[in-house]
Structures are given as C-alpha cells and as structure tokens.
Design a protein around this motif. Sequence first.
Motif, PDB file in Angstrom:
ATOM      1  N   PHE A  90      15.859  10.080  13.761  1.00  0.00           N
ATOM      2  CA  PHE A  90      14.480  10.463  14.006  1.00  0.00           C
ATOM      3  C   PHE A  90      14.242  11.962  13.875  1.00  0.00           C
ATOM      4  O   PHE A  90      13.145  12.376  13.503  1.00  0.00           O
ATOM      5  N   THR A  91      15.250  12.775  14.114  1.00  0.00           N
ATOM      6  CA  THR A  91      15.066  14.217  13.923  1.00  0.00           C
ATOM      7  C   THR A  91      14.746  14.522  12.463  1.00  0.00           C
ATOM      8  O   THR A  91      13.986  15.440  12.163  1.00  0.00           O
ATOM      9  N   GLN A  92      15.293  13.751  11.542  1.00  0.00           N
ATOM     10  CA  GLN A  92      14.980  13.894  10.116  1.00  0.00           C
ATOM     11  C   GLN A  92      13.499  13.601   9.871  1.00  0.00           C
ATOM     12  O   GLN A  92      12.829  14.325   9.136  1.00  0.00           O
ATOM     13  N   VAL A  93      12.966  12.556  10.497  1.00  0.00           N
ATOM     14  CA  VAL A  93      11.558  12.186  10.332  1.00  0.00           C
ATOM     15  C   VAL A  93      10.663  13.315  10.832  1.00  0.00           C
ATOM     16  O   VAL A  93       9.739  13.741  10.141  1.00  0.00           O
ATOM     17  N   LEU A  94      10.937  13.819  12.032  1.00  0.00           N
ATOM     18  CA  LEU A  94      10.144  14.924  12.579  1.00  0.00           C
ATOM     19  C   LEU A  94      10.210  16.161  11.692  1.00  0.00           C
ATOM     20  O   LEU A  94       9.200  16.821  11.448  1.00  0.00           O
ATOM     21  N   ARG A  95      11.389  16.455  11.196  1.00  0.00           N
ATOM     22  CA  ARG A  95      11.566  17.618  10.322  1.00  0.00           C
ATOM     23  C   ARG A  95      10.716  17.485   9.055  1.00  0.00           C
ATOM     24  O   ARG A  95      10.022  18.414   8.655  1.00  0.00           O
ATOM     25  N   GLU A  96      10.747  16.320   8.426  1.00  0.00           N
ATOM     26  CA  GLU A  96       9.995  16.097   7.191  1.00  0.00           C
ATOM     27  C   GLU A  96       8.488  16.151   7.441  1.00  0.00           C
ATOM     28  O   GLU A  96       7.744  16.720   6.640  1.00  0.00           O
ATOM     29  N   ILE A  97       8.026  15.569   8.531  1.00  0.00           N
ATOM     30  CA  ILE A  97       6.595  15.632   8.852  1.00  0.00           C
ATOM     31  C   ILE A  97       6.188  17.071   9.121  1.00  0.00           C
ATOM     32  O   ILE A  97       5.148  17.530   8.644  1.00  0.00           O
ATOM     33  N   ASN A  98       7.005  17.809   9.866  1.00  0.00           N
ATOM     34  CA  ASN A  98       6.680  19.210  10.155  1.00  0.00           C
ATOM     35  C   ASN A  98       6.616  20.057   8.887  1.00  0.00           C
ATOM     36  O   ASN A  98       5.776  20.950   8.775  1.00  0.00           O
ATOM     37  N   TYR A  99       7.469  19.795   7.908  1.00  0.00           N
ATOM     38  CA  TYR A  99       7.402  20.503   6.622  1.00  0.00           C
ATOM     39  C   TYR A  99       6.035  20.280   5.975  1.00  0.00           C
ATOM     40  O   TYR A  99       5.425  21.199   5.440  1.00  0.00           O
ATOM     41  N   LYS A 100       5.577  19.030   6.008  1.00  0.00           N
ATOM     42  CA  LYS A 100       4.286  18.710   5.412  1.00  0.00           C
ATOM     43  C   LYS A 100       3.125  19.320   6.207  1.00  0.00           C
ATOM     44  O   LYS A 100       2.128  19.749   5.632  1.00  0.00           O
ATOM     45  N   SER A 153       0.846  -1.193   0.000  1.00  0.00           N
ATOM     46  CA  SER A 153       0.000   0.000   0.000  1.00  0.00           C
ATOM     47  C   SER A 153       0.879   1.241   0.000  1.00  0.00           C
ATOM     48  O   SER A 153       1.746   1.394   0.841  1.00  0.00           O
ATOM     49  N   LYS A 154       0.635   2.098  -0.951  1.00  0.00           N
ATOM     50  CA  LYS A 154       1.433   3.324  -1.063  1.00  0.00           C
ATOM     51  C   LYS A 154       0.742   4.506  -0.382  1.00  0.00           C
ATOM     52  O   LYS A 154       1.051   5.657  -0.652  1.00  0.00           O
ATOM     53  N   SER A 155      -0.186   4.234   0.536  1.00  0.00           N
ATOM     54  CA  SER A 155      -0.892   5.286   1.265  1.00  0.00           C
ATOM     55  C   SER A 155      -0.149   5.659   2.540  1.00  0.00           C
ATOM     56  O   SER A 155       0.509   4.814   3.145  1.00  0.00           O
ATOM     57  N   HIS A 156      -0.281   6.903   2.932  1.00  0.00           N
ATOM     58  CA  HIS A 156       0.198   7.408   4.228  1.00  0.00           C
ATOM     59  C   HIS A 156       1.708   7.301   4.400  1.00  0.00           C
ATOM     60  O   HIS A 156       2.205   7.171   5.504  1.00  0.00           O
ATOM     61  N   LEU A 157       2.437   7.374   3.289  1.00  0.00           N
ATOM     62  CA  LEU A 157       3.886   7.194   3.330  1.00  0.00           C
ATOM     63  C   LEU A 157       4.641   8.490   3.584  1.00  0.00           C
ATOM     64  O   LEU A 157       4.272   9.552   3.078  1.00  0.00           O
ATOM     65  N   LEU A 158       5.701   8.370   4.341  1.00  0.00           N
ATOM     66  CA  LEU A 158       6.734   9.387   4.411  1.00  0.00           C
ATOM     67  C   LEU A 158       7.974   8.691   3.849  1.00  0.00           C
ATOM     68  O   LEU A 158       8.519   7.776   4.483  1.00  0.00           O
ATOM     69  N   ILE A 159       8.377   9.082   2.655  1.00  0.00           N
ATOM     70  CA  ILE A 159       9.478   8.408   1.962  1.00  0.00           C
ATOM     71  C   ILE A 159      10.759   9.214   2.150  1.00  0.00           C
ATOM     72  O   ILE A 159      10.819  10.401   1.830  1.00  0.00           O
ATOM     73  N   LEU A 160      11.774   8.544   2.675  1.00  0.00           N
ATOM     74  CA  LEU A 160      13.083   9.160   2.889  1.00  0.00           C
ATOM     75  C   LEU A 160      14.095   8.496   1.966  1.00  0.00           C
ATOM     76  O   LEU A 160      14.045   7.283   1.769  1.00  0.00           O
ATOM     77  N   PRO A 161      15.018   9.265   1.404  1.00  0.00           N
ATOM     78  CA  PRO A 161      16.042   8.636   0.562  1.00  0.00           C
ATOM     79  C   PRO A 161      16.949   7.717   1.382  1.00  0.00           C
ATOM     80  O   PRO A 161      17.369   6.661   0.906  1.00  0.00           O
ATOM     81  N   TYR A 162      17.194   8.105   2.627  1.00  0.00           N
ATOM     82  CA  TYR A 162      18.137   7.417   3.512  1.00  0.00           C
ATOM     83  C   TYR A 162      17.790   7.852   4.930  1.00  0.00           C
ATOM     84  O   TYR A 162      17.470   9.016   5.152  1.00  0.00           O
ATOM     85  N   TYR A 163      17.795   6.946   5.887  1.00  0.00           N
ATOM     86  CA  TYR A 163      17.412   7.261   7.255  1.00  0.00           C
ATOM     87  C   TYR A 163      18.592   7.864   8.013  1.00  0.00           C
ATOM     88  O   TYR A 163      19.563   7.182   8.317  1.00  0.00           O
ATOM     89  N   GLU A 164      18.494   9.162   8.293  1.00  0.00           N
ATOM     90  CA  GLU A 164      19.566   9.861   9.004  1.00  0.00           C
ATOM     91  C   GLU A 164      19.340   9.894  10.506  1.00  0.00           C
ATOM     92  O   GLU A 164      20.242  10.208  11.264  1.00  0.00           O
TER      93      GLU A 164
END
Length: 116
Positions: free
Chosen positions: A77-87, A64-75
């Motif tokens: 958890f701060t990267q995850v929070l940053r990307e979600i906050n941008y969205k 399922s390609k729904s509800h995805l946060l796609i990262l090129p490379y996992y740096e």
Amino acid sequence: MKLLTPEIQSYDCCDHDPIDEWVPEDPSMVDYWLNISVGVKGEIGSNNYQVHVVTQGVLSQIKSKSHLLILPYYEGFTQVLREINYKLIDCSDVSWEGVFSRIAKLYAWEYESYRV
C-alpha cells in the motif's frame, strides 16, 4: 501567486480493511477501489475521490478505463500512496477550484454525477 498543493488526508477501502495491512494472494492480479480524501496542505477541508487500483495483469479484464491507477506489480500500500501523491503534485494550482478540478480529471470525484 502561491501554488496550492493537494495532499491525501485520509483513505479507506471497503474491499480490504485495513487496506494498509492487506496482502494479495497474487501481487500481479490486483483490482480494488480506494477512497481518498484530498485537501490542500495546511488548510481545512477536503474532497473525496475514488481511485481504481489495478495491476497490469488484470487491466485487460477492466471494462471502464476511467479513474485508474495502474501498477506493474503490487508491492504494497505504500507504493499506492506514493504513486497517487506523485500524481497529486501535478494537480497543484493557484486556486482551490483549480486543484480539485485537476484531480477530478484523474479520479472519480464524489459529486461527479451530481446535477442541480
């Protein structure tokens, strides 16, 4: 009218607890679900959403390609929070309902399949 801006109020991950300390064996092959509680800045109350965090290395294995946060490379958890906050910034709206309906287009809202 003033725009209401959503923000992450809390988060958790049952696969990796505590998620903010988790380090994957292979940062190019990450796949987990994250629960986030999102509210409006300066207001009480929130809604819960699930975000499917994946790296590009596992994307072809995801059905399922729904509800995805796609990262090129996992740096980390701060990267995850940053990307979600941008969205989330793009989900600002003049009404509470507008904010949360926009977020529900991105991530799985806790009541998404709820029927009265």
